[in-house]
Design a protein around this motif. Sequence first.
Motif, PDB file in Angstrom:
ATOM      1  N   SER A  82       0.838  -1.220   0.000  1.00  0.00           N
ATOM      2  CA  SER A  82       0.000   0.000   0.000  1.00  0.00           C
ATOM      3  C   SER A  82       0.860   1.252   0.000  1.00  0.00           C
ATOM      4  O   SER A  82       0.591   2.203  -0.743  1.00  0.00           O
ATOM      5  CB  SER A  82      -0.917   0.011   1.219  1.00  0.00           C
ATOM      6  OG  SER A  82      -1.839  -1.022   1.135  1.00  0.00           O
ATOM      7  N   THR A  83       1.913   1.239   0.819  1.00  0.00           N
ATOM      8  CA  THR A  83       2.818   2.391   0.889  1.00  0.00           C
ATOM      9  C   THR A  83       3.499   2.611  -0.451  1.00  0.00           C
ATOM     10  O   THR A  83       3.590   3.748  -0.932  1.00  0.00           O
ATOM     11  CB  THR A  83       3.889   2.169   1.986  1.00  0.00           C
ATOM     12  OG1 THR A  83       3.218   1.934   3.219  1.00  0.00           O
ATOM     13  CG2 THR A  83       4.801   3.363   2.126  1.00  0.00           C
ATOM     14  N   LEU A  84       3.981   1.527  -1.072  1.00  0.00           N
ATOM     15  CA  LEU A  84       4.633   1.651  -2.377  1.00  0.00           C
ATOM     16  C   LEU A  84       3.667   2.204  -3.429  1.00  0.00           C
ATOM     17  O   LEU A  84       4.040   3.045  -4.241  1.00  0.00           O
ATOM     18  CB  LEU A  84       5.177   0.293  -2.838  1.00  0.00           C
ATOM     19  CG  LEU A  84       6.429  -0.233  -2.157  1.00  0.00           C
ATOM     20  CD1 LEU A  84       6.750  -1.636  -2.673  1.00  0.00           C
ATOM     21  CD2 LEU A  84       7.614   0.689  -2.392  1.00  0.00           C
ATOM     22  N   GLN A  85       2.446   1.704  -3.413  1.00  0.00           N
ATOM     23  CA  GLN A  85       1.464   2.149  -4.397  1.00  0.00           C
ATOM     24  C   GLN A  85       1.121   3.625  -4.217  1.00  0.00           C
ATOM     25  O   GLN A  85       0.908   4.333  -5.200  1.00  0.00           O
ATOM     26  CB  GLN A  85       0.203   1.290  -4.308  1.00  0.00           C
ATOM     27  CG  GLN A  85       0.414  -0.103  -4.857  1.00  0.00           C
ATOM     28  CD  GLN A  85      -0.771  -1.023  -4.639  1.00  0.00           C
ATOM     29  OE1 GLN A  85      -1.586  -0.819  -3.739  1.00  0.00           O
ATOM     30  NE2 GLN A  85      -0.876  -2.055  -5.467  1.00  0.00           N
ATOM     31  N   GLU A  86       1.072   4.081  -2.976  1.00  0.00           N
ATOM     32  CA  GLU A  86       0.776   5.494  -2.726  1.00  0.00           C
ATOM     33  C   GLU A  86       1.917   6.396  -3.216  1.00  0.00           C
ATOM     34  O   GLU A  86       1.674   7.480  -3.731  1.00  0.00           O
ATOM     35  CB  GLU A  86       0.544   5.720  -1.228  1.00  0.00           C
ATOM     36  CG  GLU A  86      -0.769   5.160  -0.743  1.00  0.00           C
ATOM     37  CD  GLU A  86      -0.881   5.175   0.775  1.00  0.00           C
ATOM     38  OE1 GLU A  86       0.016   5.728   1.454  1.00  0.00           O
ATOM     39  OE2 GLU A  86      -1.870   4.614   1.284  1.00  0.00           O
ATOM     40  N   ARG A  87       3.170   5.935  -3.050  1.00  0.00           N
ATOM     41  CA  ARG A  87       4.329   6.737  -3.444  1.00  0.00           C
ATOM     42  C   ARG A  87       4.691   6.577  -4.920  1.00  0.00           C
ATOM     43  O   ARG A  87       5.485   7.339  -5.450  1.00  0.00           O
ATOM     44  CB  ARG A  87       5.570   6.336  -2.633  1.00  0.00           C
ATOM     45  CG  ARG A  87       5.470   6.636  -1.172  1.00  0.00           C
ATOM     46  CD  ARG A  87       6.760   6.316  -0.471  1.00  0.00           C
ATOM     47  NE  ARG A  87       7.383   5.107  -1.001  1.00  0.00           N
ATOM     48  CZ  ARG A  87       8.598   4.688  -0.705  1.00  0.00           C
ATOM     49  NH1 ARG A  87       9.344   5.375   0.113  1.00  0.00           N
ATOM     50  NH2 ARG A  87       9.090   3.582  -1.210  1.00  0.00           N
ATOM     51  N   ASN A  88       4.115   5.593  -5.583  1.00  0.00           N
ATOM     52  CA  ASN A  88       4.528   5.259  -6.943  1.00  0.00           C
ATOM     53  C   ASN A  88       4.111   6.329  -7.949  1.00  0.00           C
ATOM     54  O   ASN A  88       2.962   6.742  -8.013  1.00  0.00           O
ATOM     55  CB  ASN A  88       3.932   3.915  -7.358  1.00  0.00           C
ATOM     56  CG  ASN A  88       4.493   3.416  -8.665  1.00  0.00           C
ATOM     57  OD1 ASN A  88       5.583   3.815  -9.072  1.00  0.00           O
ATOM     58  ND2 ASN A  88       3.762   2.541  -9.316  1.00  0.00           N
ATOM     59  N   THR A  89       5.094   6.728  -8.728  1.00  0.00           N
ATOM     60  CA  THR A  89       4.823   7.624  -9.862  1.00  0.00           C
ATOM     61  C   THR A  89       5.326   6.987 -11.145  1.00  0.00           C
ATOM     62  O   THR A  89       5.549   7.660 -12.128  1.00  0.00           O
ATOM     63  CB  THR A  89       5.503   8.997  -9.653  1.00  0.00           C
ATOM     64  OG1 THR A  89       6.900   8.786  -9.472  1.00  0.00           O
ATOM     65  CG2 THR A  89       4.903   9.731  -8.475  1.00  0.00           C
ATOM     66  N   GLY A  90       5.519   5.672 -11.092  1.00  0.00           N
ATOM     67  CA  GLY A  90       5.972   4.947 -12.279  1.00  0.00           C
ATOM     68  C   GLY A  90       7.302   4.246 -12.084  1.00  0.00           C
ATOM     69  O   GLY A  90       7.596   3.279 -12.773  1.00  0.00           O
ATOM     70  N   GLN A  91       8.108   4.700 -11.154  1.00  0.00           N
ATOM     71  CA  GLN A  91       9.440   4.139 -10.986  1.00  0.00           C
ATOM     72  C   GLN A  91       9.461   2.931 -10.036  1.00  0.00           C
ATOM     73  O   GLN A  91      10.445   2.214  -9.975  1.00  0.00           O
ATOM     74  CB  GLN A  91      10.430   5.216 -10.489  1.00  0.00           C
ATOM     75  CG  GLN A  91      10.353   5.556  -9.017  1.00  0.00           C
ATOM     76  CD  GLN A  91       9.203   6.469  -8.638  1.00  0.00           C
ATOM     77  OE1 GLN A  91       8.344   6.798  -9.444  1.00  0.00           O
ATOM     78  NE2 GLN A  91       9.178   6.871  -7.385  1.00  0.00           N
ATOM     79  N   LEU A  92       8.397   2.669  -9.302  1.00  0.00           N
ATOM     80  CA  LEU A  92       8.388   1.591  -8.307  1.00  0.00           C
ATOM     81  C   LEU A  92       7.633   0.348  -8.778  1.00  0.00           C
ATOM     82  O   LEU A  92       7.362  -0.542  -7.979  1.00  0.00           O
ATOM     83  CB  LEU A  92       7.773   2.099  -7.001  1.00  0.00           C
ATOM     84  CG  LEU A  92       8.494   3.246  -6.308  1.00  0.00           C
ATOM     85  CD1 LEU A  92       7.696   3.733  -5.119  1.00  0.00           C
ATOM     86  CD2 LEU A  92       9.883   2.812  -5.873  1.00  0.00           C
ATOM     87  N   THR A  93       7.320   0.273 -10.050  1.00  0.00           N
ATOM     88  CA  THR A  93       6.497  -0.817 -10.569  1.00  0.00           C
ATOM     89  C   THR A  93       7.122  -2.183 -10.307  1.00  0.00           C
ATOM     90  O   THR A  93       6.436  -3.102  -9.862  1.00  0.00           O
ATOM     91  CB  THR A  93       6.249  -0.629 -12.085  1.00  0.00           C
ATOM     92  OG1 THR A  93       5.726   0.683 -12.286  1.00  0.00           O
ATOM     93  CG2 THR A  93       5.269  -1.649 -12.608  1.00  0.00           C
TER      94      THR A  93
END
Length: 192
Positions: A82-93
């Motif tokens: 959930s934390t990763l998805q909230e911070r994701n702008t494309g680079q954390l896929t």
Amino acid sequence: MEQLQVPRNRQQKPFRYEACWLLKEESSKLVEEAWRAPRKTVNKMQGTIERLKNCKSRLTQWSKKTFDIAKREVCAQMDYISTLQERNTGQLTEEIKQAQQEANKLLEVENIKWKQRAKQRWLSEGDRNTKYFHQCASDRRKSNVVRKLMDSNGQAVSSKEGICALFQEYFTDIFTSSNPSKPEACIASMEA
């Protein structure tokens, strides 16, 4: 008059091998170690009983420690995703995909455990002529029956023959074409 508090004897749950243990390599190593431990008796039967008790004890302790941690890991992994998805702008896929795969592995262990428990309940209660068994059978029968269908004119069809005819008509329409164009191209694509 003073009442004495007599502790109730809890019935000890029977030991059952958990299918989810197979997913962890440590379980087979534990069994091997427990089985190879030196025996305290000379009698082969007593030695076998001793080894089985040793396996049971080690597996039970290991399971409590390992799978209690696994429950917390599932929650932590879901929070992390959930934390990763909230911070994701494309680079954390990629990182999200890896975290999801790890969460899926942890959830699979839980899934196997609950499937086994459900099966145990069915085996213990379903073989008897009980209300539970009859309810399960009745619910399954109810959910697997088509009682009525609507035809293309919006009319309800509830007779067995009418429902069969509607099914036949529906699938005949799906698998036949009224206007085939270039069937050769279609056949050639299937042969390729």
